[in-house]
Design a protein around this motif. Structure first.
Motif, PDB file in Angstrom:
ATOM      1  N   LEU A 166       5.226 -11.515  -7.871  1.00 29.68           N
ATOM      2  CA  LEU A 166       5.345 -12.706  -7.040  1.00 29.68           C
ATOM      3  C   LEU A 166       6.769 -12.936  -6.544  1.00 29.68           C
ATOM      4  CD1 LEU A 166       3.067 -15.152  -9.062  1.00 29.68           C
ATOM      5  CD2 LEU A 166       2.561 -14.105  -6.845  1.00 29.68           C
ATOM      6  N   SER A 167       7.722 -12.360  -7.225  1.00 28.32           N
ATOM      7  CA  SER A 167       9.119 -12.587  -6.848  1.00 28.32           C
ATOM      8  C   SER A 167       9.744 -11.408  -6.112  1.00 28.32           C
ATOM      9  CB  SER A 167       9.939 -12.888  -8.107  1.00 28.32           C
ATOM     10  OG  SER A 167       9.889 -11.799  -9.012  1.00 28.32           O
ATOM     11  N   ALA A 168       8.982 -10.335  -5.933  1.00 28.88           N
ATOM     12  CA  ALA A 168       9.525  -9.143  -5.278  1.00 28.88           C
ATOM     13  C   ALA A 168       8.667  -8.776  -4.070  1.00 28.88           C
ATOM     14  CB  ALA A 168       9.570  -7.972  -6.266  1.00 28.88           C
ATOM     15  N   ALA A 169       9.265  -8.007  -3.167  1.00 29.11           N
ATOM     16  CA  ALA A 169       8.540  -7.558  -1.978  1.00 29.11           C
ATOM     17  C   ALA A 169       7.557  -6.452  -2.354  1.00 29.11           C
ATOM     18  CB  ALA A 169       9.526  -7.050  -0.937  1.00 29.11           C
ATOM     19  N   PRO A 170       6.447  -6.338  -1.625  1.00 29.15           N
ATOM     20  CA  PRO A 170       5.509  -5.246  -1.900  1.00 29.15           C
ATOM     21  C   PRO A 170       6.143  -3.889  -1.614  1.00 29.15           C
ATOM     22  CG  PRO A 170       4.941  -6.370   0.143  1.00 29.15           C
ATOM     23  CD  PRO A 170       6.013  -7.187  -0.501  1.00 29.15           C
ATOM     24  N   VAL A 171       5.574  -2.850  -2.197  1.00 32.94           N
ATOM     25  CA  VAL A 171       6.115  -1.504  -2.052  1.00 32.94           C
ATOM     26  C   VAL A 171       5.086  -0.583  -1.409  1.00 32.94           C
ATOM     27  CG1 VAL A 171       7.611  -1.803  -4.057  1.00 32.94           C
ATOM     28  CG2 VAL A 171       5.318  -0.835  -4.355  1.00 32.94           C
ATOM     29  N   TRP A 172       5.566   0.525  -0.870  1.00 33.76           N
ATOM     30  CA  TRP A 172       4.673   1.544  -0.293  1.00 33.76           C
ATOM     31  C   TRP A 172       4.168   2.417  -1.441  1.00 33.76           C
ATOM     32  CZ3 TRP A 172       3.157   1.682   4.705  1.00 33.76           C
ATOM     33  CH2 TRP A 172       2.414   2.798   5.120  1.00 33.76           C
ATOM     34  N   ASP A 173       2.856   2.360  -1.720  1.00 32.90           N
ATOM     35  CA  ASP A 173       2.350   3.081  -2.884  1.00 32.90           C
ATOM     36  C   ASP A 173       2.066   4.546  -2.550  1.00 32.90           C
ATOM     37  OD1 ASP A 173      -0.384   3.576  -2.029  1.00 32.90           O
ATOM     38  OD2 ASP A 173      -0.816   1.474  -2.404  1.00 32.90           O
ATOM     39  N   ASP A 174       1.863   5.316  -3.605  1.00 32.42           N
ATOM     40  CA  ASP A 174       1.603   6.752  -3.474  1.00 32.42           C
ATOM     41  C   ASP A 174       0.179   7.113  -3.882  1.00 32.42           C
ATOM     42  OD1 ASP A 174       4.242   7.302  -2.631  1.00 32.42           O
ATOM     43  OD2 ASP A 174       4.937   7.275  -4.718  1.00 32.42           O
ATOM     44  N   ASP A 175      -0.753   6.149  -3.758  1.00 33.37           N
ATOM     45  CA  ASP A 175      -2.146   6.437  -4.098  1.00 33.37           C
ATOM     46  C   ASP A 175      -2.722   7.483  -3.139  1.00 33.37           C
ATOM     47  OD1 ASP A 175      -1.968   4.609  -6.107  1.00 33.37           O
ATOM     48  OD2 ASP A 175      -2.933   2.986  -4.986  1.00 33.37           O
ATOM     49  N   ASP A 176      -3.811   8.106  -3.559  1.00 37.50           N
ATOM     50  CA  ASP A 176      -4.495   9.079  -2.710  1.00 37.50           C
ATOM     51  C   ASP A 176      -4.943   8.422  -1.418  1.00 37.50           C
ATOM     52  OD1 ASP A 176      -4.154  11.015  -4.608  1.00 37.50           O
ATOM     53  OD2 ASP A 176      -6.125  10.718  -5.536  1.00 37.50           O
ATOM     54  N   TRP A 177      -4.940   9.190  -0.322  1.00 41.54           N
ATOM     55  CA  TRP A 177      -5.309   8.627   0.976  1.00 41.54           C
ATOM     56  C   TRP A 177      -6.764   8.177   1.000  1.00 41.54           C
ATOM     57  CZ3 TRP A 177      -9.199  10.653   3.935  1.00 41.54           C
ATOM     58  CH2 TRP A 177      -9.631  11.955   3.626  1.00 41.54           C
ATOM     59  N   GLN A 178      -7.623   8.832   0.176  1.00 39.20           N
ATOM     60  CA  GLN A 178      -9.022   8.398   0.134  1.00 39.20           C
ATOM     61  C   GLN A 178      -9.142   6.957  -0.373  1.00 39.20           C
ATOM     62  OE1 GLN A 178      -7.819  11.190  -1.267  1.00 39.20           O
ATOM     63  NE2 GLN A 178      -9.258  12.919  -1.125  1.00 39.20           N
ATOM     64  N   LEU A 179      -8.309   6.627  -1.336  1.00 38.90           N
ATOM     65  CA  LEU A 179      -8.334   5.270  -1.887  1.00 38.90           C
ATOM     66  C   LEU A 179      -7.757   4.270  -0.904  1.00 38.90           C
ATOM     67  CD1 LEU A 179      -8.860   3.402  -4.294  1.00 38.90           C
ATOM     68  CD2 LEU A 179      -6.584   3.992  -5.153  1.00 38.90           C
ATOM     69  N   ASN A 180      -6.624   4.616  -0.297  1.00 38.43           N
ATOM     70  CA  ASN A 180      -5.947   3.677   0.599  1.00 38.43           C
ATOM     71  C   ASN A 180      -6.653   3.487   1.935  1.00 38.43           C
ATOM     72  OD1 ASN A 180      -3.835   2.904  -1.082  1.00 38.43           O
ATOM     73  ND2 ASN A 180      -2.482   4.553  -0.400  1.00 38.43           N
ATOM     74  N   TYR A 181      -7.226   4.570   2.489  1.00 40.48           N
ATOM     75  CA  TYR A 181      -7.717   4.505   3.859  1.00 40.48           C
ATOM     76  C   TYR A 181      -9.234   4.633   3.980  1.00 40.48           C
ATOM     77  CZ  TYR A 181      -2.760   4.934   4.660  1.00 40.48           C
ATOM     78  OH  TYR A 181      -1.402   4.719   4.631  1.00 40.48           O
ATOM     79  N   ILE A 182      -9.910   4.764   2.843  1.00 39.33           N
ATOM     80  CA  ILE A 182     -11.374   4.685   2.835  1.00 39.33           C
ATOM     81  C   ILE A 182     -11.815   3.571   1.888  1.00 39.33           C
ATOM     82  CG2 ILE A 182     -13.525   5.875   2.279  1.00 39.33           C
ATOM     83  CD1 ILE A 182     -12.275   8.476   3.096  1.00 39.33           C
ATOM     84  N   GLY A 183     -11.313   3.624   0.653  1.00 37.06           N
ATOM     85  CA  GLY A 183     -11.727   2.629  -0.335  1.00 37.06           C
ATOM     86  C   GLY A 183     -11.354   1.212   0.043  1.00 37.06           C
ATOM     87  N   HIS A 184     -10.119   1.011   0.486  1.00 36.31           N
ATOM     88  CA  HIS A 184      -9.681  -0.353   0.814  1.00 36.31           C
ATOM     89  C   HIS A 184     -10.349  -0.913   2.076  1.00 36.31           C
ATOM     90  CE1 HIS A 184      -6.690  -1.513  -2.217  1.00 36.31           C
ATOM     91  NE2 HIS A 184      -6.471  -0.219  -2.345  1.00 36.31           N
ATOM     92  N   PRO A 185     -10.534  -0.137   3.159  1.00 34.19           N
ATOM     93  CA  PRO A 185     -11.309  -0.673   4.289  1.00 34.19           C
ATOM     94  C   PRO A 185     -12.741  -1.045   3.915  1.00 34.19           C
ATOM     95  CG  PRO A 185     -10.007   1.184   5.020  1.00 34.19           C
ATOM     96  CD  PRO A 185      -9.862   1.129   3.524  1.00 34.19           C
ATOM     97  N   VAL A 186     -13.375  -0.234   3.061  1.00 38.21           N
ATOM     98  CA  VAL A 186     -14.733  -0.562   2.621  1.00 38.21           C
ATOM     99  C   VAL A 186     -14.728  -1.856   1.809  1.00 38.21           C
ATOM    100  CG1 VAL A 186     -16.650   0.167   1.143  1.00 38.21           C
ATOM    101  CG2 VAL A 186     -15.583   1.804   2.693  1.00 38.21           C
TER     102      VAL A 186
END
Length: 263
Positions: free
Chosen positions: A138-158
């Motif tokens: 809550l006190s820090a800025a979000p970061v660019w994660d290194d999760d698999d692209w399937q999770l970031n660009y398929i799982g999260h849109p779903v």
């Protein structure tokens, strides 16, 4: 990898926009054909007009005048049953949506807790540091994660489409549904997943935006299928891609027309 992710994301957005366009075109065609069918039922009745007032001549005693039933000329889609909470206030819709989404998020965090550390990347003693991690997030800025692209660009849109349609399937507006998906993404990143890792920049962007685009296309396809009743394969599609519609409205006659009753 960034080029692959960019091309895949562009493909998802292109597919969603195409689906929306097809759903709109099909809806217009069904509406127009329904109007044609209804207009064809205009009846011509024989009316015996008395000529005592001197308006018509005696030769026009059996003049035929078309009698139009205005109710019958309306498109059949206006006879569709209402969706659950369609006429309820927005907060009642939000409360029901939160009931399902909150349960799903608790289930999701439980699955992550039980997943191998190689998959999540969480520390072995994360439960002891959970509250400290939330305060740090809550006190820090979000970061660019290194999760698999399937999770970031398929799982999260779903997941975002599920957030979106939990409200949209109660006939909430596009704007309210998008705000709800955005809020749920924030809650997940800052209060649930934040117990183990910092909030993700791309997740906060992709989940509500791509989720709303995907969710709206699925919603319109679902409404198009619903118009004439769901067949077996359409039910399978809705269960897989729009489960929030099923949780809110099911497939029964209370919120959906029976199959093949609307012509």
């Amino acid at each position: 990898m960034k080029k692959i992710i960019g091309r895949f994301t562009a493909f998802i957005l292109s597919f969603s926009l195409t689906a929306i366009s097809l759903a709109q075109d099909n809806g217009l065609n069904v509406s127009y054909s329904g109007q044609q069918h209804s207009m064809s039922k205009i009846s011509v009745q024989k009316i015996d007009l008395k000529t005592g007032a001197g308006i018509f001549s005696a030769n026009d005693r059996n003049l035929k005048v078309p009698v139009i039933d205005l109710c019958d000329t309306l498109p059949r889609q206006f006879n569709l049953p209402s969706l659950r909470n369609e006429h309820a206030g927005i907060w009642k819709k939000v409360g029901r949506a939160e009931l399902f989404i909150g349960g799903a998020e608790l289930f999701g965090i439980t699955v992550l807790m039980l997943s191998p550390k190689e998959v999540t990347g969480w520390s072995a003693d994360w439960t002891q540091d959970a509250w400290r991690n939330v305060k740090r997030s809550l006190s820090a800025a979000p970061v660019w994660d290194d999760d698999d692209w399937q999770l970031n660009y398929i799982g999260h849109p779903v997941a975002g489409s599920y957030y979106y349609n939990s409200l949209r399937s109660q006939n909430a507006s596009i704007f309210h549904s998008f705000l709800f998906a955005t809020a749920q993404s924030f809650i997940w990143e800052y209060f649930i997943e934040a117990t183990a890792e910092k909030p993700s920049t791309q997740d906060l962007i992709v989940t509500p935006i791509a989720g709303a685009i995907l969710g709206e296309s699925v919603h319109r396809l679902t409404m198009n299928m619903r118009r004439n009743g769901f067949n077996f394969f359409e039910k399978v599609f809705v269960i897989l891609f729009n489960p929030m519609f099923v949780l809110n409205n099911g497939f029964g006659p209370r919120f959906n027309p029976p199959k093949n009753t609307l012509k």
